[in-house]
Design a protein around this motif. Structure first.
Motif, PDB file in Angstrom:
ATOM      1  N   MET A  89     -20.184  37.847 -26.615  1.00 55.23           N
ATOM      2  CA  MET A  89     -20.130  39.186 -26.028  1.00 55.23           C
ATOM      3  C   MET A  89     -21.189  39.318 -24.930  1.00 55.23           C
ATOM      4  SD  MET A  89     -22.018  41.565 -28.958  1.00 55.23           S
ATOM      5  CE  MET A  89     -20.849  41.191 -30.255  1.00 55.23           C
ATOM      6  N   ASN A  90     -20.895  40.149 -23.952  1.00 56.82           N
ATOM      7  CA  ASN A  90     -21.834  40.491 -22.890  1.00 56.82           C
ATOM      8  C   ASN A  90     -22.226  41.953 -23.071  1.00 56.82           C
ATOM      9  OD1 ASN A  90     -21.758  37.968 -21.534  1.00 56.82           O
ATOM     10  ND2 ASN A  90     -19.821  38.542 -20.565  1.00 56.82           N
ATOM     11  N   ILE A  91     -23.517  42.221 -23.196  1.00 52.39           N
ATOM     12  CA  ILE A  91     -24.006  43.568 -23.463  1.00 52.39           C
ATOM     13  C   ILE A  91     -24.875  44.045 -22.315  1.00 52.39           C
ATOM     14  CG2 ILE A  91     -25.415  44.977 -25.025  1.00 52.39           C
ATOM     15  CD1 ILE A  91     -24.757  42.966 -27.240  1.00 52.39           C
ATOM     16  N   LEU A  92     -24.706  45.303 -21.937  1.00 52.68           N
ATOM     17  CA  LEU A  92     -25.638  45.941 -21.008  1.00 52.68           C
ATOM     18  C   LEU A  92     -26.327  47.054 -21.768  1.00 52.68           C
ATOM     19  CD1 LEU A  92     -25.144  46.784 -17.277  1.00 52.68           C
ATOM     20  CD2 LEU A  92     -26.357  48.355 -18.792  1.00 52.68           C
ATOM     21  N   LEU A  93     -27.643  47.019 -21.799  1.00 54.52           N
ATOM     22  CA  LEU A  93     -28.450  48.002 -22.522  1.00 54.52           C
ATOM     23  C   LEU A  93     -29.371  48.719 -21.550  1.00 54.52           C
ATOM     24  CD1 LEU A  93     -29.691  49.279 -25.152  1.00 54.52           C
ATOM     25  CD2 LEU A  93     -31.230  47.275 -25.211  1.00 54.52           C
ATOM     26  N   THR A  94     -29.207  50.029 -21.425  1.00 47.85           N
ATOM     27  CA  THR A  94     -30.154  50.818 -20.628  1.00 47.85           C
ATOM     28  C   THR A  94     -31.284  51.289 -21.537  1.00 47.85           C
ATOM     29  OG1 THR A  94     -29.090  52.969 -21.005  1.00 47.85           O
ATOM     30  CG2 THR A  94     -28.267  51.630 -19.169  1.00 47.85           C
ATOM     31  N   GLY A  95     -32.420  51.605 -20.934  1.00 49.81           N
ATOM     32  CA  GLY A  95     -33.557  52.114 -21.704  1.00 49.81           C
ATOM     33  C   GLY A  95     -34.226  51.069 -22.562  1.00 49.81           C
ATOM     34  N   ALA A  96     -34.147  49.794 -22.172  1.00 48.37           N
ATOM     35  CA  ALA A  96     -34.662  48.710 -23.016  1.00 48.37           C
ATOM     36  C   ALA A  96     -36.172  48.731 -23.192  1.00 48.37           C
ATOM     37  CB  ALA A  96     -34.240  47.359 -22.448  1.00 48.37           C
ATOM     38  N   THR A  97     -36.902  49.428 -22.336  1.00 50.42           N
ATOM     39  CA  THR A  97     -38.351  49.526 -22.496  1.00 50.42           C
ATOM     40  C   THR A  97     -38.765  50.831 -23.168  1.00 50.42           C
ATOM     41  OG1 THR A  97     -38.594  50.442 -20.276  1.00 50.42           O
ATOM     42  CG2 THR A  97     -38.821  48.048 -20.508  1.00 50.42           C
ATOM     43  N   GLY A  98     -37.776  51.635 -23.570  1.00 51.94           N
ATOM     44  CA  GLY A  98     -38.069  52.920 -24.185  1.00 51.94           C
ATOM     45  C   GLY A  98     -38.353  52.812 -25.674  1.00 51.94           C
ATOM     46  N   THR A  99     -38.641  53.951 -26.286  1.00 57.35           N
ATOM     47  CA  THR A  99     -39.005  53.988 -27.708  1.00 57.35           C
ATOM     48  C   THR A  99     -37.909  53.406 -28.586  1.00 57.35           C
ATOM     49  OG1 THR A  99     -40.340  55.964 -27.333  1.00 57.35           O
ATOM     50  CG2 THR A  99     -39.707  55.498 -29.604  1.00 57.35           C
ATOM     51  N   LEU A 100     -36.708  53.923 -28.458  1.00 59.05           N
ATOM     52  CA  LEU A 100     -35.591  53.414 -29.254  1.00 59.05           C
ATOM     53  C   LEU A 100     -34.966  52.186 -28.619  1.00 59.05           C
ATOM     54  CD1 LEU A 100     -33.660  53.627 -31.640  1.00 59.05           C
ATOM     55  CD2 LEU A 100     -32.323  55.277 -30.319  1.00 59.05           C
ATOM     56  N   GLY A 101     -34.811  52.200 -27.294  1.00 61.09           N
ATOM     57  CA  GLY A 101     -34.162  51.078 -26.611  1.00 61.09           C
ATOM     58  C   GLY A 101     -34.845  49.748 -26.863  1.00 61.09           C
ATOM     59  N   SER A 102     -36.169  49.743 -26.922  1.00 64.85           N
ATOM     60  CA  SER A 102     -36.887  48.486 -27.170  1.00 64.85           C
ATOM     61  C   SER A 102     -36.575  47.959 -28.565  1.00 64.85           C
ATOM     62  CB  SER A 102     -38.392  48.676 -26.997  1.00 64.85           C
ATOM     63  OG  SER A 102     -38.884  49.686 -27.869  1.00 64.85           O
ATOM     64  N   GLN A 103     -36.503  48.855 -29.543  1.00 59.77           N
ATOM     65  CA  GLN A 103     -36.181  48.433 -30.903  1.00 59.77           C
ATOM     66  C   GLN A 103     -34.724  47.977 -31.016  1.00 59.77           C
ATOM     67  OE1 GLN A 103     -38.287  48.168 -33.603  1.00 59.77           O
ATOM     68  NE2 GLN A 103     -39.959  48.634 -32.198  1.00 59.77           N
ATOM     69  N   VAL A 104     -33.842  48.613 -30.255  1.00 57.28           N
ATOM     70  CA  VAL A 104     -32.444  48.165 -30.214  1.00 57.28           C
ATOM     71  C   VAL A 104     -32.377  46.762 -29.622  1.00 57.28           C
ATOM     72  CG1 VAL A 104     -30.160  48.566 -29.186  1.00 57.28           C
ATOM     73  CG2 VAL A 104     -31.474  50.492 -30.111  1.00 57.28           C
ATOM     74  N   LEU A 105     -33.143  46.521 -28.566  1.00 59.76           N
ATOM     75  CA  LEU A 105     -33.198  45.196 -27.963  1.00 59.76           C
ATOM     76  C   LEU A 105     -33.675  44.164 -28.984  1.00 59.76           C
ATOM     77  CD1 LEU A 105     -33.104  43.227 -25.574  1.00 59.76           C
ATOM     78  CD2 LEU A 105     -35.402  44.013 -24.944  1.00 59.76           C
ATOM     79  N   PHE A 106     -34.749  44.463 -29.680  1.00 57.32           N
ATOM     80  CA  PHE A 106     -35.263  43.536 -30.696  1.00 57.32           C
ATOM     81  C   PHE A 106     -34.204  43.250 -31.752  1.00 57.32           C
ATOM     82  CE2 PHE A 106     -39.827  45.424 -30.111  1.00 57.32           C
ATOM     83  CZ  PHE A 106     -39.881  44.889 -28.835  1.00 57.32           C
ATOM     84  N   PHE A 116     -24.525  42.047  -9.574  1.00 58.35           N
ATOM     85  CA  PHE A 116     -25.241  41.193 -10.532  1.00 58.35           C
ATOM     86  C   PHE A 116     -24.362  40.636 -11.655  1.00 58.35           C
ATOM     87  CE2 PHE A 116     -25.763  45.554 -12.128  1.00 58.35           C
ATOM     88  CZ  PHE A 116     -25.388  45.430 -13.456  1.00 58.35           C
ATOM     89  N   LEU A 117     -23.152  41.131 -11.816  1.00 53.98           N
ATOM     90  CA  LEU A 117     -22.314  40.639 -12.913  1.00 53.98           C
ATOM     91  C   LEU A 117     -21.736  39.256 -12.655  1.00 53.98           C
ATOM     92  CD1 LEU A 117     -20.348  43.792 -14.144  1.00 53.98           C
ATOM     93  CD2 LEU A 117     -22.269  42.625 -15.226  1.00 53.98           C
ATOM     94  N   GLY A 118     -21.555  38.920 -11.395  1.00 51.15           N
ATOM     95  CA  GLY A 118     -21.042  37.583 -11.069  1.00 51.15           C
ATOM     96  C   GLY A 118     -19.687  37.286 -11.686  1.00 51.15           C
ATOM     97  N   GLY A 119     -18.846  38.294 -11.756  1.00 52.18           N
ATOM     98  CA  GLY A 119     -17.512  38.093 -12.321  1.00 52.18           C
ATOM     99  C   GLY A 119     -17.435  38.291 -13.821  1.00 52.18           C
ATOM    100  N   TYR A 148     -18.877  51.896 -13.892  1.00 49.29           N
ATOM    101  CA  TYR A 148     -18.531  50.749 -14.737  1.00 49.29           C
ATOM    102  C   TYR A 148     -17.133  50.840 -15.351  1.00 49.29           C
ATOM    103  CZ  TYR A 148     -23.306  49.045 -14.417  1.00 49.29           C
ATOM    104  OH  TYR A 148     -24.504  48.545 -13.928  1.00 49.29           O
ATOM    105  N   THR A 149     -16.359  51.821 -14.929  1.00 48.23           N
ATOM    106  CA  THR A 149     -15.032  52.026 -15.518  1.00 48.23           C
ATOM    107  C   THR A 149     -14.198  50.752 -15.540  1.00 48.23           C
ATOM    108  OG1 THR A 149     -14.981  54.377 -14.926  1.00 48.23           O
ATOM    109  CG2 THR A 149     -12.864  53.297 -15.321  1.00 48.23           C
ATOM    110  N   TYR A 150     -14.261  49.964 -14.473  1.00 45.31           N
ATOM    111  CA  TYR A 150     -13.414  48.760 -14.373  1.00 45.31           C
ATOM    112  C   TYR A 150     -14.145  47.485 -14.807  1.00 45.31           C
ATOM    113  CZ  TYR A 150     -10.637  52.066 -11.720  1.00 45.31           C
ATOM    114  OH  TYR A 150      -9.917  53.173 -11.339  1.00 45.31           O
ATOM    115  N   TYR A 151     -15.339  47.658 -15.398  1.00 43.94           N
ATOM    116  CA  TYR A 151     -16.132  46.487 -15.771  1.00 43.94           C
ATOM    117  C   TYR A 151     -16.453  46.427 -17.265  1.00 43.94           C
ATOM    118  CZ  TYR A 151     -17.007  46.220 -10.726  1.00 43.94           C
ATOM    119  OH  TYR A 151     -16.863  46.139  -9.367  1.00 43.94           O
ATOM    120  N   ILE A 152     -16.106  47.469 -18.019  1.00 40.90           N
ATOM    121  CA  ILE A 152     -16.522  47.517 -19.423  1.00 40.90           C
ATOM    122  C   ILE A 152     -15.331  47.649 -20.369  1.00 40.90           C
ATOM    123  CG2 ILE A 152     -18.795  48.476 -18.921  1.00 40.90           C
ATOM    124  CD1 ILE A 152     -17.749  51.217 -19.745  1.00 40.90           C
TER     125      ILE A 152
END
Length: 367
Positions: free
Chosen positions: A1-18, A85-88, A128-132
């Protein structure tokens, strides 16, 4: 799977990343992380400074080189141009965890809050309608507003308007937009709603949280006050505050983001009693010169001390609507089936989280 995560340096986002790296590593091909520059640190430097910190799980520390190959750090300025940045590649799961938490009720704050939450969410979804293949929105359990009784996972059957501030209203409006936009674009939308975030309960270090907000601000206000003035704190006897450990919320998100669940409140099955919680917090920061009142204190009623006035002119104006909320509980039947929340004493947990924050000087992580 390819995942895009926003807020990765935030309070919850960082823990989601981990949690994603720890639990889904073998399934992840690419993990795209849009990040802003901050204090002379480039986006990639911010991410790897975080991943090299003492606060990450052992799995990340032991597999950092392999993790580097899967992570694609995207400068925030490029987030609305996925083709650059998706490169296809196609995004199988877009997890939108970034948000603007501002509990202001001032009319002049509404435009900025809606711009950062609702308008930005609209722009992202359209870009991102046509990319996700799927869009996961991290909202807030308080998007239903100030309601009483048992709250279900589906907030969207009714038109809720009892919001305490523009933040709650903007998150609810975002949920409504995404639900309709997802149907029109034939893209599954999942809405996940954590309640107030507190320190870790499952992961090391215990009680860690990267940013001190909401009830931590209440604690910090009185911890840093050198005044001996007394303060009357408006709080209702039947009110409660629902607090969920950040690491638990992140693990739930990791468990459900690739399921068919459409809405889920990530909340504790029991709220922390307001009066007992306030007492625990103020005991922990050694502030005793206070009393609780059912009455609303403001400029119309007058203030009994300069510290009381300062409290109500700053954090009090934002926190009082929560300290006087209608009594409610959330239906956690489904949540408990997904990941049972660890059993712990709510008031002791609250005291321990504040004690940890004191040791850190209430300083947010700089990454």
């Amino acid at each position: 799977m390819n995942i895009l995560l926003t807020g990765a340096t935030g309070t919850l986002g960082s823990q989601v990343l981990f949690s994603l790296l720890e639990d889904k590593f073998s399934r992840i091909e690419k993990l795209y992380l849009p990040v802003r520059e901050k204090k002379s640190l480039m986006p990639k430097e911010r991410i790897f400074k975080m991943l090299e910190s003492e606060h990450v799980p052992k799995f990340i520390k032991n597999n950092l080189q392999e993790i580097r190959h899967k992570i694609v750090v995207v400068p925030a300025k490029d987030i609305l141009n996925p083709e650059c940045f998706l490169g296809g590649n196609r995004i199988t799961h877009f997890i939108h965890s970034a948000g603007f938490v501002n509990l202001s009720t001032l009319p002049e704050a509404k435009d900025e809050i809606y711009k950062e939450n609702l308008d930005f969410t609209k722009s992202i979804f359209k870009a991102y309608t046509y990319y996700i293949d799927k869009f996961i929105y991290i909202s807030t359990a308080f998007s239903a507003g100030n309601l009483s009784g048992i709250l279900p996972n589906d907030y969207l059957k009714d038109n809720h308007t009892a919001h305490r501030n523009h933040y709650e209203a903007s998150k609810y409006a975002s949920e409504q937009f995404l639900t309709e936009a997802g149907k029109e674009a034939n893209i599954p939308v999942q809405i996940l709603r954590p309640s107030v975030l507190g320190g870790n309960i499952m992961d090391h270090p215990s009680f860690f949280i990267s940013k001190y907000m909401v009830f931590y601000l209440f604690a910090k206000f009185f911890y840093r006050s050198s005044s001996k003035d007394s303060v009357r704190i408006t709080a209702h006897n039947d009110s409660g505050l629902n607090i969920i450990p950040t690491d638990y919320a992140a693990k739930v998100i990791t468990n459900v983001f690739d399921t068919d669940i459409e809405q889920l409140n990530i909340v504790h099955h029991t709220t922390t009693h307001i009066a007992k919680g306030i007492q625990k917090i103020l005991d922990t920061v050694d502030f005793q010169n206070f009393s609780l009142t059912q009455n609303i204190i403001d400029t119309a009623t007058g203030f009994e001390s300069k510290l009381e006035q300062f409290y109500y002119n700053t954090i009090g104006i934002h926190l009082t609507p929560y300290l006087t909320s209608k009594p409610c509980e959330w239906d956690t039947t489904l949540l408990q089936q997904i990941l049972p929340i660890p059993e712990y004493n709510l008031e002791d947990y609250l005291a321990n989280t504040i004690q940890y924050a004191k040791k850190q000087g209430f300083k947010n992580q700089q990454w």
